[in-house]
Design a protein around this motif. Structure first.
Motif: not given
Length: 259
Positions: A89-92, A40-41, A31-34, A21-22
């Protein structure tokens, strides 16, 4: 960015990626959400000399700040691939304060989130600065002016030679330094239900002048700090110092234009 573009070392670290997800992002990185089978990262990628340096500095800062009580993402790895740099890194879970305010919340929720914004900066400035972020070689402002001159010479920045000369001549009176974020804008604070849940983009973290953070925090944007009431709520919650118009202009309309 596609899954096949991601270095194999990162793929092996995160496991099976279900989707990418962008989110809305700035112009300095991709920046991307994996979204993986387990969590999620956030994956950031840069391909520019200046932005690569910033990403490296962000990784270093997060390694030190993650052990404080500040709401920062946990860094996992930093990877170099030719001219590209990758930070995992971690997704917040949350949205930027800018996005939250752009939705025009009711006055009660708006006042609450701006107050929490001020409290979050107070917490940063009261946090003991990790020893790794202390600069024993030169004062923060001197270092920033040196970097500003370098950036003016080597990169496309908004600042000018005339403005840099004025910044060197008209330095504000010094104040006690603190841990600073270095880019404390409404884009870099994540909120959920009017509460601050994360602060991101720490490449400018340093032991520096807290007025720089304050000036960037109260920059007027759509439905944010475009009136004195918002500033008053923020500053009352922050409660540490009030910057003058001259100090605001020096940092927000001055130093910031070279970064």
């Amino acid at each position: 960015m596609k899954i096949q573009d991601i270095p194999i070392e990162i793929i092996e670290q995160v496991g099976d990626i279900k989707k990418i997800i962008f989110p809305r992002q700035g112009h300095t990185s991709v920046v991307a959400i994996l979204d993986t089978s387990y969590k999620k990262y956030i994956l950031k990628k840069t391909e520019n000399e200046l932005y690569n340096e910033w990403l490296s500095e962000e990784y270093k800062a997060l390694r030190y700040l993650y052990h404080t009580e500040l709401p920062v993402p946990k860094p996992y790895s930093y990877y170099v691939e030719n001219k590209s740099r990758w930070l995992l890194m971690d997704h917040i879970e949350g949205i930027s304060l800018r996005e939250y305010l752009s939705k025009e919340p009711n006055s009660k929720d708006k006042e609450k989130v701006i107050s929490n914004f001020g409290l979050s900066l107070k917490k940063i400035h009261e946090c003991i600065c990790p020893i790794e972020l202390l600069n024993d070689e030169e004062p923060w402002l001197d270092a920033m002016l040196i970097k500003a001159e370098y950036n003016l010479t080597h990169f496309d920045v908004d600042g000018t030679e005339e403005r840099l000369i004025r910044l060197k001549e008209l330095r504000p009176k010094p104040v006690e330094n603190t841990l600073i974020h270095g880019d404390f804008t409404i884009d870099n604070v994540l909120v959920k239900e009017s509460n601050v849940v994360g602060v991101i983009d720490w490449s400018g973290a340093a032991y520096g002048d807290p007025r720089y953070d304050v000036a960037l925090a109260i920059r007027p944007k759509y439905n944010a700090f475009d009136n004195e009431r918002d500033k008053e709520i923020f500053l009352n919650a922050y409660g540490k110092l009030r910057i003058t118009d001259e100090e605001y202009n020096y940092f927000e309309d001055g130093i910031y234009n070279f970064f």
